[in-house]
Design a protein around this motif. Structure first.
Motif, PDB file in Angstrom:
ATOM      1  N   PHE A  68       1.753   4.475  10.389  1.00  0.00           N
ATOM      2  CA  PHE A  68       0.816   5.038  10.970  1.00  0.00           C
ATOM      3  C   PHE A  68       0.046   4.594  12.686  1.00  0.00           C
ATOM      4  O   PHE A  68      -0.778   2.827  12.037  1.00  0.00           O
ATOM      5  N   CYS A  69       0.275   5.176  13.450  1.00  0.00           N
ATOM      6  CA  CYS A  69      -0.107   4.065  14.779  1.00  0.00           C
ATOM      7  C   CYS A  69      -1.833   4.780  15.256  1.00  0.00           C
ATOM      8  O   CYS A  69      -1.475   6.128  15.234  1.00  0.00           O
ATOM      9  N   LEU A  70      -2.801   4.559  15.023  1.00  0.00           N
ATOM     10  CA  LEU A  70      -4.154   5.180  16.156  1.00  0.00           C
ATOM     11  C   LEU A  70      -4.577   3.957  17.353  1.00  0.00           C
ATOM     12  O   LEU A  70      -5.043   3.363  17.353  1.00  0.00           O
ATOM     13  N   GLY A  71      -5.537   5.511  17.578  1.00  0.00           N
ATOM     14  CA  GLY A  71      -6.181   4.905  19.236  1.00  0.00           C
ATOM     15  C   GLY A  71      -5.390   4.491  20.431  1.00  0.00           C
ATOM     16  O   GLY A  71      -4.116   4.563  20.599  1.00  0.00           O
ATOM     17  N   GLU A  72      -6.094   3.500  21.033  1.00  0.00           N
ATOM     18  CA  GLU A  72      -5.624   2.715  21.597  1.00  0.00           C
ATOM     19  C   GLU A  72      -4.216   2.166  21.663  1.00  0.00           C
ATOM     20  O   GLU A  72      -3.629   1.729  23.039  1.00  0.00           O
ATOM     21  N   MET A  73      -3.519   1.322  20.490  1.00  0.00           N
ATOM     22  CA  MET A  73      -2.625   1.138  20.655  1.00  0.00           C
ATOM     23  C   MET A  73      -1.423   1.688  21.092  1.00  0.00           C
ATOM     24  O   MET A  73      -0.910   1.194  21.264  1.00  0.00           O
TER      25      MET A  73
ATOM     26  N   PHE B  91       1.329  11.280  13.682  1.00  0.00           N
ATOM     27  CA  PHE B  91       1.463   9.544  14.443  1.00  0.00           C
ATOM     28  C   PHE B  91       1.937   8.759  13.692  1.00  0.00           C
ATOM     29  O   PHE B  91       2.148   7.262  13.664  1.00  0.00           O
ATOM     30  N   GLU B  92       2.894   9.307  12.808  1.00  0.00           N
ATOM     31  CA  GLU B  92       3.415   8.347  11.769  1.00  0.00           C
ATOM     32  C   GLU B  92       4.355   7.311  12.181  1.00  0.00           C
ATOM     33  O   GLU B  92       5.876   7.698  12.980  1.00  0.00           O
ATOM     34  N   LEU B  93       5.293   6.045  11.648  1.00  0.00           N
ATOM     35  CA  LEU B  93       6.007   5.570  12.355  1.00  0.00           C
ATOM     36  C   LEU B  93       7.601   6.135  12.119  1.00  0.00           C
ATOM     37  O   LEU B  93       7.712   6.187  11.017  1.00  0.00           O
ATOM     38  N   LYS B  94       7.975   6.368  13.025  1.00  0.00           N
ATOM     39  CA  LYS B  94       9.585   7.096  12.925  1.00  0.00           C
ATOM     40  C   LYS B  94      10.722   6.235  12.224  1.00  0.00           C
ATOM     41  O   LYS B  94      11.072   6.449  11.105  1.00  0.00           O
TER      42      LYS B  94
ATOM     43  N   SER C 223       1.246  -1.093  -0.788  1.00  0.00           N
ATOM     44  CA  SER C 223      -0.194  -0.153   0.520  1.00  0.00           C
ATOM     45  C   SER C 223       1.164   1.081   0.040  1.00  0.00           C
ATOM     46  O   SER C 223       2.378   1.281   0.311  1.00  0.00           O
ATOM     47  N   ASP C 224      -0.110   2.404  -0.238  1.00  0.00           N
ATOM     48  CA  ASP C 224       1.188   4.372  -0.745  1.00  0.00           C
ATOM     49  C   ASP C 224       0.969   3.972   1.010  1.00  0.00           C
ATOM     50  O   ASP C 224       1.913   4.710   1.648  1.00  0.00           O
ATOM     51  N   TYR C 225       0.122   4.036   1.596  1.00  0.00           N
ATOM     52  CA  TYR C 225      -0.509   4.229   3.238  1.00  0.00           C
ATOM     53  C   TYR C 225      -0.676   3.244   3.980  1.00  0.00           C
ATOM     54  O   TYR C 225      -2.187   2.239   3.695  1.00  0.00           O
ATOM     55  N   VAL C 226      -0.255   3.397   5.101  1.00  0.00           N
ATOM     56  CA  VAL C 226      -0.813   1.388   5.857  1.00  0.00           C
ATOM     57  C   VAL C 226      -1.145   2.490   7.091  1.00  0.00           C
ATOM     58  O   VAL C 226      -0.357   3.651   7.678  1.00  0.00           O
ATOM     59  N   VAL C 227      -2.130   2.271   8.022  1.00  0.00           N
ATOM     60  CA  VAL C 227      -2.411   2.784   9.228  1.00  0.00           C
ATOM     61  C   VAL C 227      -3.033   1.488   9.999  1.00  0.00           C
ATOM     62  O   VAL C 227      -3.971   1.222   9.881  1.00  0.00           O
ATOM     63  N   PHE C 228      -2.322   1.362  11.610  1.00  0.00           N
ATOM     64  CA  PHE C 228      -2.098   0.477  12.535  1.00  0.00           C
ATOM     65  C   PHE C 228      -3.923   1.137  13.210  1.00  0.00           C
ATOM     66  O   PHE C 228      -3.546   1.904  13.677  1.00  0.00           O
ATOM     67  N   ALA C 229      -4.661   0.612  13.389  1.00  0.00           N
ATOM     68  CA  ALA C 229      -5.875   1.071  14.804  1.00  0.00           C
ATOM     69  C   ALA C 229      -6.244  -0.314  15.273  1.00  0.00           C
ATOM     70  O   ALA C 229      -7.161  -0.695  15.104  1.00  0.00           O
TER      71      ALA C 229
END
Length: 394
Positions: A360-365, A351-354, A151-157
């Motif tokens: 990226f990571c979002l939410g309660e994680m 929220f982007e992973l360095k 993917s061009d972008y990934v978001v973990f939630a």
């Protein structure tokens, strides 16, 4: 058209998908359960508290650390959420505690379905029974099914560490650690706290509420109520002190709280009531003049020494600051929420992973905290919308 893969189907993920520009992105949600939003629905048990109605400037102060979420909260406020919910067919009302609920005839599943309708209208593909297992060498996603997704972008939630039955079990943390991403151990928050009760006391007062009180820990005070349980204390007045209580446990493996049984009076006011009473017995004064409930009176008798009980000046102080020692936490899985997870040092301002570009990571994680009362959900919603706005500008 660029692609976005969202791993997890909780509140942050759903609002992110709802606000992404469908003309720019092809969006897919990967959820390991049979359906999305299971923990979202659990939040609806006993009343679906979607956000809080207080001024956003005051609301921001409820989060810890405050600076981490302030931009997201100010960019998508509680008023913005209420207006958006109204637009998609979910009118709300503000209760007496300033908590915001969907109108009484609207069930939690209907709220979820309205949000899903928005997402589906944007062409978002929801893929369930998809358990994420890690990354390939070039950071594509791998799944238990054997498929790899680029993917061009990934978001973990992926959620925190409580309510395993909903899929929020924190199992992803070992994968992140293996990748070299800093992950803090999960700890319970907004949970019951343990006290050692006398058996006769708990047999008589187990389940009794302590209403219209204030509890202090460290420099923070929270008004509200708690319930006495066999395990200890639970309820909104103590949930909101979770960060302070955890901080005490770091050094002493215990925490001493102070309960103000008459927040409407000062120490001087309590003392004046005692001195001005027509009753001779201290018990009668506390019950009839100060109007302490039976359980409040029992707590005073249990935790105040006989010497202090008979000294009216010391007794007035104790009524305003009754000390109780907490010796433990509720089990992690029974906590309403958790802290810990991905360290805030591992992500940037958006929220982007360095360590992994465009992921990226979002939410309660993530390692942040908020009290119950709509703050947790609002934080997750605001993060999702904040990231959507950022990606829409790319």
């Amino acid at each position: 058209m660029k692609t976005i893969s969202i791993v997890g189907g909780g509140p942050s993920a759903l609002l992110l998908a709802a606000f992404l520009d469908e003309t720019k992105y092809k969006v897919s949600i990967y959820e390991k359960n049979k359906t999305v939003g299971r923990k979202f629905l659990v939040a609806g048990d006993g009343g679906f508290n979607l956000t809080h109605g207080e001024a956003i400037e005051r609301m921001v102060e409820r989060y810890s650390p405050q600076s981490f979420l302030s931009n997201a909260l100010l960019g998508f406020t509680n008023k913005d959420l209420i207006e958006w919910l109204k637009e998609i067919g979910i009118p709300t009302f503000i209760g007496s505690s300033k908590r915001v609920y969907p109108n009484k005839e609207i069930k939690p599943i209907e709220v979820l379905n309205k949000i899903l309708k928005v997402i589906q209208s944007k062409g978002v593909e929801i893929k369930c029974n998809q358990t994420w297992t890690g990354w390939t060498a070039d950071n594509a996603l791998t799944f238990e099914t054997g498929s790899n997704v680029e993917s061009d972008y990934v978001v973990f939630a992926l959620g925190g560490g409580s309510w395993k039955v909903t899929g929020s079990d924190g199992s992803w943390s070992s994968i992140f650690k293996k990748k070299g991403i800093v992950v803090e151990n999960f700890q319970p928050s907004n949970c019951a706290y343990q006290l050692v009760w006398d058996e006769s006391f708990i047999n008589k007062f187990g389940g009794a509420p302590l209403k219209n009180i204030a509890i202090s820990c460290g420099s923070k005070t929270q008004k509200g109520e708690v319930v006495i349980t066999k395990f200890g204390l639970e309820g909104n007045a103590i949930y909101a002190l979770s960060p302070e209580i955890r901080n005490d446990f770091k050094t002493d493996n215990a925490s001493t709280i102070q309960i103000d049984l008459k927040p409407s009076l000062s120490v001087e006011g309590v003392l004046a009531k005692i001195k001005g009473s027509r009753f001779k017995k201290i018990t009668d004064i506390l019950k009839l003049d100060l109007k302490l409930s039976p359980v409040q009176l029992a707590l005073v008798k249990k935790f105040v020494s006989r010497e202090d009980f008979m000294d009216i000046e010391e007794l007035a102080i104790q009524v305003k600051a009754l000390k109780l020692k907490l010796v433990g936490f509720e089990a992690l899985d029974k906590a309403i929420s958790t802290v810990g997870g991905v360290s805030l040092s591992a992500v940037g301002n958006h929220f982007e992973l360095k360590q992994i570009e465009n992921q990226f990571c979002l939410g309660e994680m993530l390692n942040w905290d908020a009290p119950t009362g709509g703050y947790l959900l609002q934080g997750c919603f605001s993060m999702g919308v904040s990231l959507a706005k950022l990606l829409n500008e790319k």
